[in-house]
Structure formats: structure tokens, C-alpha cells
Design an enzyme around this catalytic site. Structure first.
Site, short mmCIF file in Angstrom:
data_model
loop_
_atom_site.label_atom_id
_atom_site.label_comp_id
_atom_site.label_asym_id
_atom_site.label_seq_id
_atom_site.Cartn_x
_atom_site.Cartn_y
_atom_site.Cartn_z
N LYS A 26 12.07 -58.68 53.21
CA LYS A 26 10.63 -58.98 53.33
C LYS A 26 10.33 -60.40 52.84
O LYS A 26 9.63 -61.16 53.50
CB LYS A 26 9.83 -57.94 52.52
CG LYS A 26 8.33 -58.11 52.57
CD LYS A 26 7.61 -56.77 52.42
CE LYS A 26 7.66 -56.22 51.01
NZ LYS A 26 6.66 -56.84 50.12
N ARG A 127 -5.72 -57.25 43.35
CA ARG A 127 -4.61 -57.93 42.67
C ARG A 127 -4.98 -59.34 42.21
O ARG A 127 -5.72 -60.05 42.88
CB ARG A 127 -3.38 -57.94 43.59
CG ARG A 127 -2.93 -56.51 43.87
CD ARG A 127 -1.69 -56.44 44.67
NE ARG A 127 -0.55 -57.02 43.98
CZ ARG A 127 0.63 -57.21 44.54
NH1 ARG A 127 0.82 -56.88 45.81
NH2 ARG A 127 1.62 -57.71 43.86
N ASP A 320 10.93 -55.12 41.67
CA ASP A 320 10.40 -54.19 42.69
C ASP A 320 11.07 -52.82 42.65
O ASP A 320 10.70 -51.93 43.40
CB ASP A 320 10.58 -54.81 44.09
CG ASP A 320 9.68 -56.02 44.28
OD1 ASP A 320 8.65 -56.13 43.59
OD2 ASP A 320 10.03 -56.88 45.10
C1 S3P Z 1 8.04 -61.62 45.87
C2 S3P Z 1 8.03 -61.81 44.51
C3 S3P Z 1 7.78 -60.72 43.54
C4 S3P Z 1 7.95 -59.35 44.17
C5 S3P Z 1 7.30 -59.25 45.50
C6 S3P Z 1 7.86 -60.28 46.48
C7 S3P Z 1 8.27 -62.78 46.75
O1 S3P Z 1 6.47 -60.82 43.03
O2 S3P Z 1 7.45 -58.35 43.30
O3 S3P Z 1 7.52 -57.96 46.06
O4 S3P Z 1 8.57 -62.60 47.94
O5 S3P Z 1 8.16 -63.91 46.25
P1 S3P Z 1 6.11 -61.84 41.81
O6 S3P Z 1 6.65 -63.15 42.19
O7 S3P Z 1 4.63 -61.81 41.70
O8 S3P Z 1 6.79 -61.24 40.62
#
Ligand code: S3P
Length: 441
Positions: A26, A127, A320
Site C-alpha cells: 500500500k 485523525r 501496523d
Molecule cells: C505509512 C506510515 C505509517 C503506517 C501507515 C502507512 C506510510 O504511518 O502506519 O499505515 O505509508 O507512510 P505513520 O507514518 O503515521 O506512523
């Protein structure tokens, strides 16, 4: 955005067996479309995640004037418009459930000559966005949010951005990436320092698209005034999606699963270390590289898991994966302690509270703490639980149900499609006892 209510009925299945292909990463899929859109020339993204989150990002670039073709499933051909080629969208830009989409786009759109409005679903609208708004404002961006720094975000264009030397208050790849993307449009140097290294996909991909950037764990530095070159991206399988099968196969007796070509970026694989400390039997086979990322086939066999104190330094590398880890802990022998994970409270749901409540409803002994939980392993029984529309909580509870003494009804599972479309059929094919009752919709 999922308006439909979808519940799952999940009970014990058979030992998990076979070879599985997990959908694309993702984080990488979001970034591939974003950088390809503002690059010069065409980029082909292979292994693109057909999830609602990443499709929302692709649709937004369509609204901003980028032609994106989908010649087949999991492929996008992006006709980049160059750094200054995006144009104003007449409507709001809907990020759906995606925090990554909204936060990274805030950085990228802060540097445009036009205004934009970023909106999201009910979960995303709760959020915190101040974490990106603050540094972007310091760079000269103008961004309005709802009270408390909540979405929608109105991003006012036509500003001169200046580079920034920014020390992240929390370890967040999303905030780091937002600042770096704004830095593409800024004069001078932008440098981001992290309290703990986070996933470095933005840095790696900027480099692959030809933007000069210096980075090492915990620091990234670039300057404005360069260009991005269209590049093909081969997206590896998402470790966070593979994680559900790593936990499930570890727990279900007789399981032996192979997960093919899973992304093994060390900033993502903290759960692997934690599970191994718990006694899991997971082998990384045929290591290689795909799209500039380390990948491996993961073979996981059933093993008896023991509770552990999760080392705090692993937390950002498995941020995650905590709903799944909580399930592993609830079914392990002895006590598991999680600390230093307060960020879980501001994910798609408050993942500490929501996962703890659901596991308690199934008979688990889980004590919430402000930044984690204390979980004593033991048997689970059936019952009715609510995922609160959180995709990772829903899939984690489906694992718990494989081991529960009775059937589990899991409420509000439609958002699983945000990150793992087809999870239910893939899980069934591996041996999960999972069905969607008639009354859904
Ligand atoms: C992500 C960073 C993470 C993760 C999210 C995807 C990303 O969040 O929890 O599912 O793609 O940069 P944070 O950077 O807010 O910790």
C-alpha cells in the site's frame, strides 16, 4: 468510502496450507502514483494495490489532470505531467480512509499554484493532521483545517515554500514524506530528522525517479529545483497484509504456508522479529530484489508461541501489525507486554482500545495501558465483536476466530477492501472458516 455494513461469520477452519500471492504494498503503491504523476514522461506501475485507499489516490490525480490508464488489474500506466503540470480540481479530493493519501498529498499540494480541499471518510476525519500542517506552515504553506487540526484540509496555493530543517516529534513516515514532497517545490534544502527511523519508501522512490536525495536511517535531505523522470515501478507484496497469514499459520496447528515475494524492507518487518522471539517458525527463502526493495518468500509453519516483552525499538517497524500481534499474544503461553505504542490510538481506529475490547469479548485477558497492553494468553470462546470499520482489526479478529471455541461474528468489515481486497476468499482458500452471511449489505 464504504457505506455498506459487512459482517463476517468466522469459525475454525482447517490447517492453513498452500502458496499465496499477497496483494501489492500500500505504501509503495501510493507513492508510485504520486511521483509518477508529477514526473516527466510515462511510468508503468506493476503490482499496484487495487485497494480503495490507493485507488482514491489514483482518482485524485485524475481530478488533478493526470491521465492514468489501467490496462489490466494491478497495473497503472501514469502519464506524468511534470512538476508544475497539475491543474486545479473543481471538486473536493476524497482520500477515503487513507491517512497516507491525505498526509502525503497535503505536502505535495502545498507547493502548487492552485487551491485544493482534501476530505476523507468518518475515520480519517477524526485523525490528527496538525502533525503535517505545522511543519508545512513553517515552510510557508497556507493550510486550514477543522478545529483541532482535523480534516477537511483546505490548501491554499501560490505560496513560495522554503526548505526546512525539521526534527519530527513522533516517528512518522507520513509526516516525513509530506515534508519531503513539499521540499520538492521549496527553495533551498529540506532536512528531516526522525526520533527513530521509519519506512523510507519516499526517499528510495525519489531517488529511483532521479531526484537527488541523501538519506540514511533517521535522516533525509533534499533540495528543490530538480525534476522527476518517469520510471517503472514493480511493487512487492505488502508485508503488513502477509502479516495476518504469518500469525494465523503460526497459531493454527498443522499449518504450513508459503507467501511469495513479500516486501522485506527492514522498516516493515518488526513483526517477524517479534514472532520469532515468541517462538514462531518462519523462514525467509530465496531473498531477492523487486522494484529496488528486498523481497523473500516466507514459509511459516505452526509453532507454540510464548509471551514476550515486545522490544520497544521494534515498535515503529511493526506499527501496523499490533492488532495481529495482540491476537498472537492472546493465544500464546504466558504474558506479553507492549509499551511505547501510543501512536496506535490515532490509527484508523484507536487500535489499543478496539482490539482489546474485541479480544476481551472473546474471553481474552487484556489490560489496556496508555501506550500499549498487557496480554495473558489463554483460550478464546465465540461471540460478537466489532472491528469499528478498521481493516486491520477485522482481519486480526478473523485470525482469533480460527482458534476460538465457537463462532465469531465480526462487525463492520467492509473497510478490509481499503488495504486487502479479496482477503476473505484468499483466507478461505488457505483454510480459514470465514463466510459473509446473507443479511449483509
Ligand atoms: C505509512 C506510515 C505509517 C503506517 C501507515 C502507512 C506510510 O504511518 O502506519 O499505515 O505509508 O507512510 P505513520 O507514518 O503515521 O506512523
Amino acid at each position: 468510502m464504504n457505506m455498506d455494513r459487512l459482517d463476517w461469520l468466522v469459525g475454525q477452519g482447517t490447517p492453513l496450507q498452500g502458496e499465496l500471492d499477497i496483494p501489492g504494498d500500500k505504501s509503495v503503491s501510493h507513492r508510485a502514483v504520486m511521483l509518477a504523476a508529477i514526473a516527466d514522461g510515462t511510468s508503468r506501475v506493476q503490482g499496484f494495490l487495487e485497494g480503495e485507499d490507493t485507488r482514491s489516490t489514483a482518482a485524485i490525480f485524475g481530478q488533478l489532470g493526470v491521465r492514468i490508464e489501467a490496462p489490466s488489474a494491478s497495473v497503472r500506466v501514469v502519464h506524468g505531467v511534470g512538476l508544475e503540470g497539475l491543474r486545479a480540481a473543481p471538486d473536493d479530493l476524497d482520500c477515503g480512509n487513507a491517512g497516507t493519501g491525505m498526509r502525503l498529498l497535503a505536502g505535495l499540494l502545498a507547493g502548487q499554484r492552485f487551491d485544493s480541499v482534501l476530505v476523507g471518510d468518518a475515520s480519517l476525519s477524526r485523525r490528527p493532521m496538525a502533525r503535517v500542517i505545522d511543519p508545512l506552515r513553517r515552510m510557508g504553506a497556507r493550510i486550514d483545517a477543522r478545529e483541532g487540526g482535523l480534516p477537511p484540509l483546505r490548501i491554499i496555493g501560490n505560496n513560495v515554500l522554503q526548505g526546512i530543517d525539521f526534527k519530527l516529534p513522533v516517528a512518522s513516515a507520513q509526516v516525513k514524506s509530506a515534508v519531503l514532497l513539499a521540499g520538492l517545490y521549496a527553495t533551498g534544502e529540506t532536512r528531516v530528522l526522525e526520533p527513530h527511523p521509519t519506512r523510507d519508501y519516499t526517499e528510495r522512490m525519489l531517488s529511483a525517479f532521479g531526484w537527488p536525495i541523501r538519506f540514511s536511517p533517521g535522516v533525509a535531505q533534499l533540495s528543490g529545483g530538480h525534476r522527476l523522470r518517469g520510471t517503472d515501478v514493480d511493487v512487492p507484496a505488502d508485508f503488513s497484509s502477509a502479516a495476518f497469514f504469518l500469525v494465523a499459520a503460526s497459531l493454527v496447528p498443522g499449518s504450513d504456508l508459503l507467501l511469495r515475494r513479500v516486501g522485506m524492507n527492514p522498516r516493515r518487518t518488526g513483526l517477524l522479529e517479534a514472532l520469532r522471539l515468541m517462538g514462531a517458525d518462519i523462514q525467509a527463502l530465496s531473498p531477492g530484489e523487486q522494484g529496488g526493495e528486498p523481497v523473500a518468500d516466507l514459509r511459516v509453519r505452526h509453532a507454540r508461541l510464548r509471551g514476550i516483552e515486545v522490544p520497544e525499538h521494534l515498535v515503529p517497524d511493526m506499527i501496523d501489525e499490533f492488532p495481529a500481534l495482540f491476537v498472537a499474544a492472546a493465544l500464546a503461553e504466558g504474558r506479553t507486554v507492549v509499551r511505547g505504542a501510543a501512536e496506535l490510538r490515532v490509527k484508523e481506529s484507536d487500535r489499543i482500545a478496539v482490539t482489546a475490547a474485541a479480544l476481551q469479548a472473546l474471553g481474552a485477558r487484556v489490560l489496556e495501558t496508555p501506550d500499549g497492553a498487557v496480554i495473558d494468553g489463554g483460550p478464546l470462546h465465540g461471540g460478537t465483536v466489532d472491528s469499528h470499520g478498521d481493516h486491520r482489526v477485522a482481519m486480526s479478529l478473523a485470525i482469533a476466530a480460527q482458534l476460538a471455541g465457537g463462532e465469531v461474528r465480526i462487525g463492520d468489515c467492509a473497510n478490509v477492501a481499503t488495504s486487502f481486497p479479496g482477503f476473505d476468499s484468499l483466507a478461505r482458500s488457505a483454510g480459514f472458516g470465514l463466510r459473509t452471511p446473507e443479511a449483509n449489505g
